[in-house]
Design a protein around this motif. Structure first.
Motif, short mmCIF file in Angstrom:
data_model
loop_
_atom_site.label_atom_id
_atom_site.label_comp_id
_atom_site.label_asym_id
_atom_site.label_seq_id
_atom_site.Cartn_x
_atom_site.Cartn_y
_atom_site.Cartn_z
N SER A 287 6.04 -1.54 -0.72
CA SER A 287 5.13 -1.69 0.41
C SER A 287 4.70 -3.00 0.75
O SER A 287 4.74 -3.83 -0.07
N ILE A 288 4.12 -2.94 1.94
CA ILE A 288 3.57 -4.32 2.45
C ILE A 288 2.10 -3.97 2.65
O ILE A 288 2.03 -2.99 3.30
N SER A 289 1.22 -4.88 2.63
CA SER A 289 -0.11 -4.87 3.03
C SER A 289 -0.65 -4.79 4.33
O SER A 289 -1.36 -4.14 4.85
N ILE A 290 0.19 -5.51 5.20
CA ILE A 290 0.23 -5.58 6.41
C ILE A 290 1.18 -4.99 7.48
O ILE A 290 2.01 -5.38 7.29
N GLY A 291 0.72 -3.85 8.24
CA GLY A 291 1.64 -3.32 8.79
C GLY A 291 1.96 -3.93 10.45
O GLY A 291 0.96 -4.41 11.10
N SER B 93 22.24 1.49 8.53
CA SER B 93 21.67 2.30 7.86
C SER B 93 20.37 1.62 7.00
O SER B 93 19.46 2.52 6.86
N LEU B 94 20.36 0.54 6.70
CA LEU B 94 19.47 -0.08 6.00
C LEU B 94 18.24 -0.29 7.07
O LEU B 94 16.82 -0.59 6.35
N SER B 95 18.21 -0.55 8.39
CA SER B 95 17.13 -0.59 9.28
C SER B 95 16.28 0.28 9.12
O SER B 95 15.21 0.03 9.62
N HIS B 96 16.80 1.70 8.96
CA HIS B 96 15.55 2.73 8.60
C HIS B 96 14.63 2.27 7.75
O HIS B 96 13.22 2.46 8.07
N PRO B 97 14.80 2.24 6.54
CA PRO B 97 13.77 2.08 5.49
C PRO B 97 13.02 0.66 5.82
O PRO B 97 11.77 0.57 5.76
N VAL B 98 13.74 -0.10 6.29
CA VAL B 98 13.08 -1.52 6.48
C VAL B 98 11.94 -1.49 7.73
O VAL B 98 10.94 -1.82 7.60
N LEU B 99 12.35 -0.53 8.78
CA LEU B 99 11.49 -0.37 9.93
C LEU B 99 10.19 0.42 9.31
O LEU B 99 9.25 0.18 9.63
N SER C 246 8.21 4.79 11.15
CA SER C 246 8.50 4.43 12.58
C SER C 246 9.03 5.50 13.07
O SER C 246 9.32 6.66 12.80
N SER C 247 9.16 5.40 14.46
CA SER C 247 9.43 6.60 15.52
C SER C 247 10.87 6.50 15.68
O SER C 247 11.58 5.78 15.35
N ILE C 248 11.45 7.64 16.00
CA ILE C 248 12.86 8.09 16.25
C ILE C 248 13.34 7.04 17.29
O ILE C 248 14.49 6.52 17.27
N LEU D 165 8.99 0.34 6.47
CA LEU D 165 8.50 -0.31 5.26
C LEU D 165 7.46 -1.23 6.23
O LEU D 165 6.37 -1.57 5.92
N LEU D 166 7.68 -1.81 7.39
CA LEU D 166 7.18 -2.53 8.19
C LEU D 166 5.93 -2.07 8.92
O LEU D 166 5.08 -2.68 9.46
N VAL D 167 5.92 -0.48 8.88
CA VAL D 167 4.68 0.20 9.41
C VAL D 167 3.47 -0.28 8.25
O VAL D 167 2.43 -0.19 8.86
N GLY D 168 3.69 -0.44 7.05
CA GLY D 168 2.59 -0.75 6.12
C GLY D 168 1.78 0.52 5.72
O GLY D 168 0.78 0.16 5.07
N ALA D 169 1.81 1.48 6.27
CA ALA D 169 1.11 2.63 5.65
C ALA D 169 1.63 3.44 4.46
O ALA D 169 0.63 4.20 4.01
N HIS D 170 2.72 3.56 4.44
CA HIS D 170 3.50 4.22 3.19
C HIS D 170 4.46 3.40 2.35
O HIS D 170 4.79 2.34 2.93
N THR D 171 4.48 3.95 1.25
CA THR D 171 5.50 3.20 0.22
C THR D 171 6.89 3.75 0.56
O THR D 171 7.00 4.95 1.06
N VAL D 172 7.90 2.98 0.41
CA VAL D 172 9.15 3.13 0.53
C VAL D 172 10.08 2.96 -0.73
O VAL D 172 9.91 1.96 -1.24
N PRO D 173 10.83 4.05 -1.26
CA PRO D 173 11.61 3.79 -2.32
C PRO D 173 12.72 3.12 -2.14
O PRO D 173 14.15 3.45 -2.50
N LEU D 174 12.96 1.81 -1.70
CA LEU D 174 14.18 0.90 -1.34
C LEU D 174 14.58 0.71 -2.70
O LEU D 174 15.95 0.66 -2.18
N PHE D 175 14.21 0.47 -3.94
CA PHE D 175 15.00 -0.04 -4.86
C PHE D 175 15.34 1.37 -5.95
O PHE D 175 15.69 1.10 -6.73
N TRP D 176 15.07 2.57 -5.16
CA TRP D 176 15.30 3.56 -6.13
C TRP D 176 16.85 3.80 -6.31
O TRP D 176 17.72 3.15 -5.75
#
Length: 191
Positions: free
Chosen positions: A119-123, A93-99, A2-4, A101-112
């Motif tokens: 990842s989600i299939s539809i961005g 703080s959590l809004s960043h990885p969630v946004l 997502s953008s800044i 994730l909503l792009v759907g183009a990359h994986t996010v290590p949310l549960f690291w």
């Protein structure tokens, strides 16, 4: 990613939803909310300075979000006596990885470190694009992203402020078709 602008808007939304309006100390929480919403991308400074890119980007995990929210809360108490709840700081703080994730183009290590990258299939949001002022897609995708996010953020703020139901329903019905058009446009983009 997502953008800044999208991340900063999420931080502002959290601030406007959580701050105590009559308490002047809470007004100083705007900056920490915005910083928390964008700080997961501060690891780019390491990439730019040293050419080292961590995999996975643990700055996009819930563990990191919790850690920086707690550090921010402690720092705010000691330095500025600013008031905002830990829940608000954690949400920013959590809004960043969630946004992202909503792009759907990359994986996010949310549960690291507990699990694989998510990842989600539809961005629902478009990717930010290359940071070049001459890049047409940067501006187009920013417009789409803000068209998707701002109505949702406005609704969150209205609900947090207990805006009258009839006023909110009228505005939502007027904005919903435009918002749906931006969502459809975003989903139709190639990933």
């Amino acid at each position: 990613m997502s953008s800044i602008m999208g991340h900063a808007a999420a931080g502002i939304t959290v601030f406007l939803s959580c701050a105590r309006w009559r308490d002047s100390r809470s007004r100083r929480a705007l900056v920490p909310c915005v910083i928390l919403a964008i700080c997961a991308d501060f690891d780019y400074f390491v990439v730019w300075a040293f050419g080292y890119a961590a995999k996975p980007r643990v700055t996009h995990s819930m563990v990191f979000a919790l850690a920086v929210a707690v550090v921010a809360r402690v720092a705010m108490r000691r330095v500025t006596a600013t008031w905002i709840s830990i829940t608000g700081l954690l949400t920013a703080s959590l809004s960043h990885p969630v946004l992202d994730l909503l792009v759907g183009a990359h994986t996010v290590p949310l549960f690291w470190p507990l699990g694989a990258e998510t990842s989600i299939s539809i961005g629902v949001l478009p990717s930010a694009g290359a940071l070049d002022p001459a890049n047409y897609y940067l501006w187009k995708n920013l417009l789409i992203e803000l068209g998707v996010l701002l109505p949702v953020f406005a609704l969150v703020i209205a609900l947090a402020r207990h805006t009258a139901g009839r006023d909110m329903a009228t505005r939502a019905m007027l904005i919903a078709p435009l918002w749906l058009a931006f969502v459809a446009w975003s989903i139709s983009l190639p990933r």
